[in-house]
Scaffold this motif. Structure first.
Motif, PDB file in Angstrom:
ATOM      1  N   ALA A 195     -20.243  -3.516  31.202  1.00 51.00           N
ATOM      2  CA  ALA A 195     -20.014  -4.307  29.995  1.00 51.00           C
ATOM      3  C   ALA A 195     -20.150  -5.798  30.282  1.00 51.00           C
ATOM      4  N   VAL A 196     -19.557  -6.271  31.373  1.00 51.82           N
ATOM      5  CA  VAL A 196     -19.630  -7.690  31.699  1.00 51.82           C
ATOM      6  C   VAL A 196     -21.083  -8.119  31.902  1.00 51.82           C
ATOM      7  N   SER A 197     -21.849  -7.309  32.635  1.00 53.93           N
ATOM      8  CA  SER A 197     -23.255  -7.639  32.873  1.00 53.93           C
ATOM      9  C   SER A 197     -24.033  -7.708  31.562  1.00 53.93           C
ATOM     10  N   ALA A 198     -23.811  -6.726  30.679  1.00 54.46           N
ATOM     11  CA  ALA A 198     -24.541  -6.691  29.409  1.00 54.46           C
ATOM     12  C   ALA A 198     -24.095  -7.815  28.477  1.00 54.46           C
ATOM     13  N   LEU A 199     -22.828  -8.154  28.516  1.00 58.18           N
ATOM     14  CA  LEU A 199     -22.342  -9.251  27.671  1.00 58.18           C
ATOM     15  C   LEU A 199     -23.038 -10.558  28.024  1.00 58.18           C
ATOM     16  N   TYR A 200     -23.118 -10.851  29.316  1.00 60.20           N
ATOM     17  CA  TYR A 200     -23.735 -12.116  29.721  1.00 60.20           C
ATOM     18  C   TYR A 200     -25.246 -12.115  29.510  1.00 60.20           C
ATOM     19  N   ALA A 201     -25.825 -10.937  29.281  1.00 64.10           N
ATOM     20  CA  ALA A 201     -27.263 -10.862  28.991  1.00 64.10           C
ATOM     21  C   ALA A 201     -27.567 -11.085  27.513  1.00 64.10           C
ATOM     22  N   LEU A 202     -26.534 -11.120  26.678  1.00 64.36           N
ATOM     23  CA  LEU A 202     -26.765 -11.321  25.252  1.00 64.36           C
ATOM     24  C   LEU A 202     -27.345 -12.714  24.988  1.00 64.36           C
ATOM     25  N   HIS A 203     -28.266 -12.778  24.057  1.00 65.96           N
ATOM     26  CA  HIS A 203     -28.861 -14.075  23.695  1.00 65.96           C
ATOM     27  C   HIS A 203     -27.829 -14.919  22.962  1.00 65.96           C
ATOM     28  N   ARG A 204     -27.724 -16.196  23.362  1.00 70.34           N
ATOM     29  CA  ARG A 204     -26.911 -17.186  22.649  1.00 70.34           C
ATOM     30  C   ARG A 204     -27.770 -18.410  22.418  1.00 70.34           C
ATOM     31  N   PRO A 205     -27.848 -18.887  21.188  1.00 70.81           N
ATOM     32  CA  PRO A 205     -28.681 -20.069  20.916  1.00 70.81           C
ATOM     33  C   PRO A 205     -28.095 -21.317  21.563  1.00 70.81           C
ATOM     34  N   LEU A 206     -28.977 -22.226  21.955  1.00 68.50           N
ATOM     35  CA  LEU A 206     -28.521 -23.524  22.466  1.00 68.50           C
ATOM     36  C   LEU A 206     -28.032 -24.406  21.331  1.00 68.50           C
ATOM     37  N   SER A 207     -28.628 -24.205  20.145  1.00 73.96           N
ATOM     38  CA  SER A 207     -28.223 -24.975  18.967  1.00 73.96           C
ATOM     39  C   SER A 207     -28.259 -24.054  17.752  1.00 73.96           C
ATOM     40  N   PRO A 208     -27.143 -23.921  17.046  1.00 72.42           N
ATOM     41  CA  PRO A 208     -25.847 -24.528  17.293  1.00 72.42           C
ATOM     42  C   PRO A 208     -25.218 -23.964  18.572  1.00 72.42           C
ATOM     43  N   ARG A 209     -24.467 -24.825  19.269  1.00 75.50           N
ATOM     44  CA  ARG A 209     -23.900 -24.408  20.545  1.00 75.50           C
ATOM     45  C   ARG A 209     -23.052 -23.158  20.371  1.00 75.50           C
ATOM     46  N   THR A 210     -23.307 -22.166  21.241  1.00 78.50           N
ATOM     47  CA  THR A 210     -22.636 -20.870  21.156  1.00 78.50           C
ATOM     48  C   THR A 210     -22.355 -20.395  22.576  1.00 78.50           C
ATOM     49  N   THR A 211     -21.132 -19.948  22.854  1.00 77.59           N
ATOM     50  CA  THR A 211     -20.763 -19.563  24.215  1.00 77.59           C
ATOM     51  C   THR A 211     -20.082 -18.204  24.245  1.00 77.59           C
ATOM     52  N   LEU A 212     -20.136 -17.594  25.411  1.00 80.07           N
ATOM     53  CA  LEU A 212     -19.492 -16.310  25.683  1.00 80.07           C
ATOM     54  C   LEU A 212     -18.847 -16.396  27.055  1.00 80.07           C
ATOM     55  N   ASN A 213     -17.607 -15.926  27.165  1.00 78.47           N
ATOM     56  CA  ASN A 213     -16.919 -15.991  28.452  1.00 78.47           C
ATOM     57  C   ASN A 213     -15.979 -14.804  28.616  1.00 78.47           C
TER      58      ASN A 213
END
Length: 361
Positions: A195-213
């Motif tokens: 799950a952790v590996s797949a979560l960090y592989a999810l696309h997040r746009p640079l703008s608007p700023r979007t983060t996952l942790n």
């Protein structure tokens, strides 16, 4: 000077969900200044200044949160070093509480100068999994009586005008467990890792700023045991509510897929939901800019997650304003520049004065 209050406040423990001791101190300080003080159902401390002729007018709410990120048992002793106060939580948010208390002290006997009601709250649950519990409760109970919200939080010279939306989840993977050699059961830790590996592989746009942790992860019992349980805490953020909702949906799908693939159960709990987006801060920002200009303070705009977020769904004008200079927030060596407390108090007092003088939508 707010300094006379700061050490007492900072050295009174206030972990999130355990703010009672500090709430009692603040209530006693405000009562000692001659104000009527109430404690509501969730633990917020509130005093309402409503001079003659102002009843029924929309109130300005100043809210400074009580809680800190430090667990019960942390040594919260404050020491002075070369013009600084140093200690856990001395800035965030003890310094703001001290400045707000000094503002109430300065207003004593001058309440008649207020043209609109002024409400002042020391609220619970801003940090971590507190999920803005106190601010949300204040708005749920009193929105109709309010004209604007100022969250007193952060560094002098910073104005938070846009709310970063936050979603948080606790994911618990559960399997039968067993012996690492003698059994062939699926591992909860295996599912967590996938799950952790797949979560960090999810696309997040640079703008608007979007983060996952993934901020915390744990599980298992010993090196030669198949993990029967494993748990993670997930933090998702974005400046755009729609982008956050999309990331939220995809992250949940990843967690469920990992559990299915490994063959374990998943218990998924949303433990945080901080609304984001436009704070409608323009009228308050104009006042803050004028107060900053008069005090020769540079004002920088920022996006963040503060108690002001709670106002976003109701379209109540809101802003977060800092009232001290310091550093190392959320660390045990956090510090506050003592000489900044006076200017911070004068800045906040001037913002309140300007609110009283000018119409605010």
């Amino acid at each position: 000077m707010p300094l006379s209050y700061l050490k007492r406040i900072a050295q009174t423990p206030a972990p999130t969900f355990e703010e009672g001791e500090r709430a009692t101190l603040i209530a006693d300080l405000w009562r000692g200044l001659g104000y009527d003080v109430a404690r509501d159902e969730v633990g917020n401390v509130l005093t309402c200044l409503t001079p003659p002729g102002t009843a029924g007018k929309p109130a300005l709410l100043l809210a400074a949160h009580l809680d800190t990120v430090f667990a019960r048992g942390t040594d919260v002793t404050v020491r002075e070093e070369r013009g600084r106060l140093v200690g856990p939580g001395v800035g965030d948010n003890s310094a703001s509480l001290a400045v707000v208390t000094a503002l109430l002290r300065d207003l004593r006997g001058h309440e008649q100068s207020l043209r609109r009601p002024l409400w002042v709250a020391a609220n619970v649950g801003e940090e971590g999994l507190g999920d803005l519990r106190g601010a949300k409760h204040l708005l749920a109970q009193h929105r109709a009586q309010l004209g604007a919200l100022i969250a007193v939080d952060g560094y002098l010279g910073v104005a938070v005008t846009r709310a970063v939306g936050v979603r948080r989840y606790r994911a618990l993977f559960l399997g039968p467990g067993g012996h690492s050699w003698g059994d062939q059961a699926p591992s909860a830790l295996h599912a967590l890792g996938m799950a952790v590996s797949a979560l960090y592989a999810l696309h997040r746009p640079l703008s608007p700023r979007t983060t996952l942790n993934v901020g915390l992860a744990s599980g298992g019992t010993s090196v030669n045991s198949i993990a029967g349980s494993a748990e993670l805490l997930l933090d998702l953020r974005s400046l755009d509510p729609d982008v956050l909702a999309d990331l939220d949906s995809r992250a949940q799908a990843v967690l469920h897929a990992a559990a299915r693939e490994v063959g374990v159960a998943l218990r998924l709990e949303r433990v945080g939901d901080r609304p984001g987006g436009d704070l409608h801060a323009e009228p308050l920002l104009a006042l803050a800019r004028e107060a900053a200009r008069e005090s020769h303070t540079d004002l920088r705009l920022a996006s963040s997650s503060t108690d002001a977020n709670a106002a976003a769904p109701s379209h109540l004008p809101a802003i977060a304003l800092g009232v001290y200079r310091g550093g190392n927030a959320h660390r045990e060596d956090e510090w506050v520049q003592i000489s900044s407390l006076g200017p911070g108090l004068r800045f906040l007092r001037r913002v309140v004065e300007l609110y009283q003088q000018r119409p605010v939508a």
